[in-house]
Write an enzyme that holds these catalytic residues in place. Structure first.
Site, short mmCIF file in Angstrom:
data_model
loop_
_atom_site.label_atom_id
_atom_site.label_comp_id
_atom_site.label_asym_id
_atom_site.label_seq_id
_atom_site.Cartn_x
_atom_site.Cartn_y
_atom_site.Cartn_z
N ASN A 114 -21.92 -5.10 -79.86
CA ASN A 114 -21.46 -4.26 -78.47
C ASN A 114 -20.37 -5.22 -77.48
OD1 ASN A 114 -22.13 -2.24 -76.34
ND2 ASN A 114 -22.35 -4.51 -75.18
N GLU A 115 -19.26 -4.57 -77.28
CA GLU A 115 -18.10 -5.10 -76.64
C GLU A 115 -17.82 -6.50 -76.71
OE1 GLU A 115 -19.52 -4.27 -72.39
OE2 GLU A 115 -18.77 -2.17 -72.67
#
EC number: 3.2.1.37
Length: 558
Positions: A179-180
């Protein structure tokens, strides 16, 4: 003078499939999934007409107490003893996935973050904040010390999934690596993320050839930011780079994920007025899709695996007073406007794009605390009623036009109201109210028309008249239903305010507030006579809408 928006629907003209692209939700705290409140909310999504919904959650690989806390979660899936022996414990991991499936939904499996005993021990060199657990603070963001161990970890996990759920079931899920990774969620480099992806893809597809795997789940894409550069480097690696696991050229990529947010609301109890921007979020999606096309991946599906008005789900009114929008009909109309913008953008660019709402619930919070949630203390917010409406749409999209969208100023309304470099403060001053929506036909022949009214300025008042003309109907009688979300309908927040804003309502007061969270009709169902020839038959409906509202009208042969 009251503005009039003229909307036209051609019930005889199908323009394509309405794929219900909105069926994705997610949240940080994986342990909330199996709590009573979490299971209750998931069951509501699983009970919608277009279920299943795909459920994404963070921290599934992390170590900790296995209790739900804001912005963290854990399962203790992987541990190493002092003598080096590896212990796998799938108890909580399975509990989370089982709870999603039992609710009638499907997992969107995020492969992350780094288990404590796999993380590069360099994280220990970081200073602890106030003596807190350094792993919980930052250790889970680190790359593995040994990619071979990560490879074995993913292989064991994938084989466990295959044995427990079966390859055919898992082929209906989504998998995403991390994630990110372009910001603080990843303490490695782009090259190290690509190495992690190569190892993950190799072993996941060895155990589950039909699994769908994506990356890179970057933050909002702007013209010259780090997410833009990260995406390009990742795509070039997948297309023509040296695979770190196999030594061959390229790596399999099944679909693509990135994120888009409409604003940034910092922790500031004295913050001046700020609102999310529809234009900023849709603009980020356009730039992301353009990067994907430029790098040769326009044939892949795209999930905007966080598509939200702002970037801090756990923050509330006590952190920033502007979070108040999340309690009201504004949140619902904002999501309707952005999702419609994403849908039309995908059609324009020939891309399949699926937005994911990063919202869930927080147990034990004060009622209507302003967190980004679908419910509060089990009371449904207006935004959940939007999903109730959307779920009732058919699967065949009908031609629909709005005079607001025909206005030459319409495109500027979408793209002017944001700061390209840092969309962090926008008060909505001068924003226009735009009315638009979707029209569809279901397999049983019914026609559904969803009309939203949204203005970025949360304080905008006033009514807009809607003249809705539906042509292409067969002559005869139709039952007309009309559901509405606004300040007075399908809105438990309004009733909660009238009840004195109780922090923890009880008894009859709680039931009164909760019942107001149901989807409500604007008017009782009535029979409509449609006259004319088969080619010309139609009906004109007139109603008014405030600046923040959604209507769902259904015409069904009587």
């Amino acid at each position: 003078m009251v503005d009039t928006c003229r909307i036209s629907v051609d019930a005889a003209t199908t323009v394509g499939e309405l794929d219900h692209s909105w069926r994705f939700i997610g949240y940080d705290e994986c342990n909330y999934t199996y709590m009573p409140e979490g299971k209750e909310l998931l069951a509501k999504f699983g009970g919608l007409d277009d279920a299943p919904y795909y459920v994404r959650t963070h921290f599934m690989f992390c170590n900790g107490s296995c209790t739900g806390t804001q912005k963290f979660g854990s399962t203790n899936i992987y541990r190493e003893l002092s003598d080096g022996r590896v212990i796998y414990d799938f108890t909580y991991y399975d509990l989370i996935l089982d709870s999603i499936l039992e609710s009638g939904n499907k997992p969107f499996v995020e492969l992350g973050f780094m288990p404590q005993h796999l993380a590069d021990p360099k994280y220990h060199e970081q200073p602890s904040l106030a003596g807190l657990d350094v792993y919980k603070e930052i250790g889970w963001t680190y790359p593995p010390e040994d990619y071979g161990k990560w490879h074995d970890f993913i292989l064991t996990t994938a084989r466990h999934l295959a044995e427990r759920y079966g390859a055919d079931e898992i082929a209906t899920w989504y998998f995403e690596l991390w994630n990110e990774p372009d910001i603080f969620y990843w303490s490695g480099t782009v090259d190290e993320y690509c190495t992690l992806y190569d190892n993950t893809e190799h072993v996941l597809h060895e155990a589950l050839p039909g699994a769908r795997l994506s990356g890179p789940a970057c933050t909002g894409i702007f013209l010259h930011n780090g997410a833009n550069a990260f995406m390009k480097q990742f795509f070039r690696h997948c297309r023509e780079g040296r695979n770190a696991r196999t030594g061959q050229t390229g790596t399999r990529l099944d679909f693509i994920t990135f994120h888009a947010k409409g604003s940034v609301f910092p922790a500031d109890v004295t913050a001046t007025k700020a609102v999310p921007s529809v234009g900023s979020l849709v603009h980020q999606v356009r730039l992301g899709l353009e990067v994907i096309a430029q790098e040769g991946y326009s044939d892949l599906d795209v999930v905007i695996s966080e598509a939200d008005p702002d970037g801090w789900a756990a923050g509330g009114i006590a952190d920033n007073p502007n979070m108040k929008y999340r309690n009201s009909e504004y949140y619902a109309s904002y999501v309707a406007a952005t999702y419609n913008g994403i849908h039309k953008l995908g059609r324009e660019l020939g891309a399949n794009v699926y937005p994911l709402a990063w919202a869930f619930m927080f147990p034990q919070e004060e009622c209507f605390a302003g967190t980004r949630t679908f419910s509060t203390q089990g009371i449904d917010k207006p935004v959940f009623n939007l999903f109730r409406m959307l779920s009732r749409m058919g699967s065949h999209e009908l031609a629909m036009t709005s005079s607001d969208e025909a206005d030459p100023a319409y495109d500027r309304r979408l793209i002017d109201d944001f700061d390209e470099e840092a969309p962090s403060h926008y008060d909505g001053a001068g924003a226009q109210t735009v009315l638009s929506g979707y029209a569809s036909r279901s397999d049983d022949g019914a026609t559904q028309i969803l009309v939203y009214s949204h203005c970025d300025d949360i304080d905008r008042q006033g009514e807009h008249e809607v003249e809705l003309h539906v042509r292409g109907l067969k002559p005869g009688q139709y039952r007309l239903s009309h559901y509405r979300i606004d300040g007075d309908h399908s809105n438990a927040h309004t009733v909660w305010q009238a009840e004195g804003r109780p922090k923890y309502p009880q008894g009859a007061q709680y039931e009164t507030i909760k019942s107001a969270g149901a989807l409500q009709e604007l008017e009782p169902e009535r029979v409509l006579d449609v006259a004319g020839s088969d080619d010309e038959a139609g009906a004109t409906l007139r109603f008014s809408m405030p600046a923040h509202a959604i209507s769902l009208l259904t015409l069904r042969a009587a």
